[in-house]
Each structure stands twice: as structure tokens, then as C-alpha cells.
Design an enzyme around this catalytic site. Structure first.
Site, PDB file in Angstrom:
ATOM      1  N   GLY A   3       0.837  -1.189   0.000  1.00 15.31           N
ATOM      2  CA  GLY A   3       0.000   0.000   0.000  1.00 15.31           C
ATOM      3  C   GLY A   3       0.872   1.240   0.000  1.00 15.31           C
ATOM      4  O   GLY A   3       2.100   1.158  -0.059  1.00 15.31           O
ATOM      5  N   ALA A   4       0.229   2.375   0.075  1.00 17.90           N
ATOM      6  CA  ALA A   4       0.964   3.643   0.058  1.00 17.90           C
ATOM      7  C   ALA A   4       1.799   3.816   1.320  1.00 17.90           C
ATOM      8  O   ALA A   4       2.888   4.373   1.280  1.00 17.90           O
ATOM      9  CB  ALA A   4      -0.012   4.804  -0.077  1.00 17.90           C
ATOM     10  N   GLU A   5       1.291   3.339   2.444  1.00 13.43           N
ATOM     11  CA  GLU A   5       1.940   3.537   3.737  1.00 13.43           C
ATOM     12  C   GLU A   5       2.764   2.346   4.193  1.00 13.43           C
ATOM     13  O   GLU A   5       3.707   2.511   4.944  1.00 13.43           O
ATOM     14  CB  GLU A   5       0.869   3.804   4.811  1.00 13.43           C
ATOM     15  N   ILE A   8       1.820  -5.142   3.638  1.00 16.21           N
ATOM     16  CA  ILE A   8       0.972  -6.009   4.444  1.00 16.21           C
ATOM     17  C   ILE A   8       1.267  -7.455   4.065  1.00 16.21           C
ATOM     18  O   ILE A   8       1.237  -7.812   2.883  1.00 16.21           O
ATOM     19  CB  ILE A   8      -0.526  -5.736   4.181  1.00 16.21           C
ATOM     20  N   ASP A 106     -10.352   6.709   6.199  1.00 13.18           N
ATOM     21  CA  ASP A 106     -10.493   5.981   4.933  1.00 13.18           C
ATOM     22  C   ASP A 106     -11.667   5.015   5.055  1.00 13.18           C
ATOM     23  O   ASP A 106     -11.532   3.810   4.885  1.00 13.18           O
ATOM     24  CB  ASP A 106      -9.197   5.238   4.611  1.00 13.18           C
TER      25      ASP A 106
END
Length: 185
Positions: A3-5, A8, A106
Site C-alpha cells: 500500500g501507500a503507507e 501487508i 479511509d
């Protein structure tokens, strides 16, 4: 999954969320941000659990990695079209988050897992706020997410509204929604 952050990864019982080094940031700043965001997400997850909102338990936390309880089930986006009344449960739990001054950040049907109950996941953009504006924006994000369910969007949002209940936040929501409509020109 990347993901962007964070990256996972999954195993049988846990989900590991690791915030990776961002090469474009100064190393010291990057380390501080990753630590701060990881600790903040863990605190908010714990606060949500105390408020009675189904969220994954934090198993372990270190510098930039969270190990979370794995939640089995389907993403709400996969079941909402056949069960729009699930949005009432979503509304009740979003109200619990907001009453605890937690802004998800989100609030989409991709960030909820359904398995007899709805569990909220991915608090990577979450923060604490008492402001009705922030709560209304959270609700607006959810309403926009419902646009991906056009056959049940209105019905689902009414269920959400019923679950959330009466609140001063609805007046602010109308203003946020009006701003969103006016952006189109």
C-alpha cells in the site's frame, strides 16, 4: 500486498503491517514518522476496542511494524449489494468511533470485513479529533464509497444514517456534502 503507507503480509493467524523506509525522506525524519504513525495506529485501535468497535487486536508492535489479529471474512464491498442493511451496523460503529473522537480517515467498504459482524480495518490514516468537520468528512468519504454500489447506495446510506442516529454532525455533513458538489463547477 503493498500500500501507500505499508507492506501487508499474512499468515494463518496474523497480519503484519510494516511501514517501509521512504528513500526520499531524510533518514532521521523517516524513522521518526514511521515510529510515530505506527504507535498512533496502535493507540487508536486500542481506543476503538475500548469503545466497543470491532477492530483487529494488536498482537505486537515495534519500531515500524504492527502485528494484528487476522480477521476472516469478506470485504463489505463484496456483500453490501445483497445486504444493504449492513450499513446500519456500520453507522452504529462509526458513531462509536466518533463519540470516542476517532476519525477513521479511509471509511470505505474495502476497509471493513464481514463475518457475522463488521470489523473495521486499516486505521493507517486515522487520527483523533473532536471537530464535527472531521467527523462529517469521514461520513462523506463513506457516502462516496457507496457510489461503487449504485443499486443500493441510497438505501445503504439511509441504513447508515439510522445506525449513526441523530447528531449535530449531520448539519456539518450537509455543508461538507455541498462543498463536494460545488467542486465540480
Amino acid at each position: 500486498m503493498i500500500g501507500a503507507e505499508a507492506v501487508i503480509t499474512f499468515d494463518k493467524e496474523t497480519v503484519t503491517k510494516e511501514r517501509k523506509v521512504k528513500g526520499y525522506r531524510h533518514p532521521q525524519l523517516d524513522e521518526q514518522l514511521r515510529k510515530k504513525r505506527t504507535r498512533a495506529e496502535a493507540r487508536i485501535l486500542e481506543k476503538a476496542r475500548v469503545a466497543g468497535v470491532p477492530v483487529p487486536a494488536v498482537e505486537t508492535i515495534d519500531e515500524s511494524t504492527l502485528q494484528l489479529e487476522k480477521i476472516e471474512g469478506q470485504q463489505v464491498k463484496e456483500v453490501l449489494d445483497k445486504q444493504p442493511a449492513l450499513a446500519e451496523e456500520i453507522g452504529r460503529n462509526v458513531r462509536k468511533l466518533h463519540d470516542s473522537n476517532i476519525i477513521h480517515g479511509d471509511l470505505t467498504t474495502s476497509n471493513m470485513i464481514y463475518n457475522k459482524k463488521i470489523t473495521f480495518i486499516d486505521f493507517g490514516l486515522s487520527f483523533s479529533s473532536q471537530r464535527d468537520e472531521d467527523k462529517a468528512v469521514d461520513m462523506h468519504v463513506f457516502k462516496q464509497a457507496l457510489e461503487k454500489h449504485p443499486t443500493v447506495a441510497e438505501e445503504a446510506f439511509e441504513h447508515f444514517r439510522n445506525g449513526y442516529g441523530s447528531s449535530d454532525v449531520w448539519a456539518r455533513f450537509k455543508k461538507v456534502e455541498a462543498r463536494g458538489r460545488n467542486k465540480g463547477g
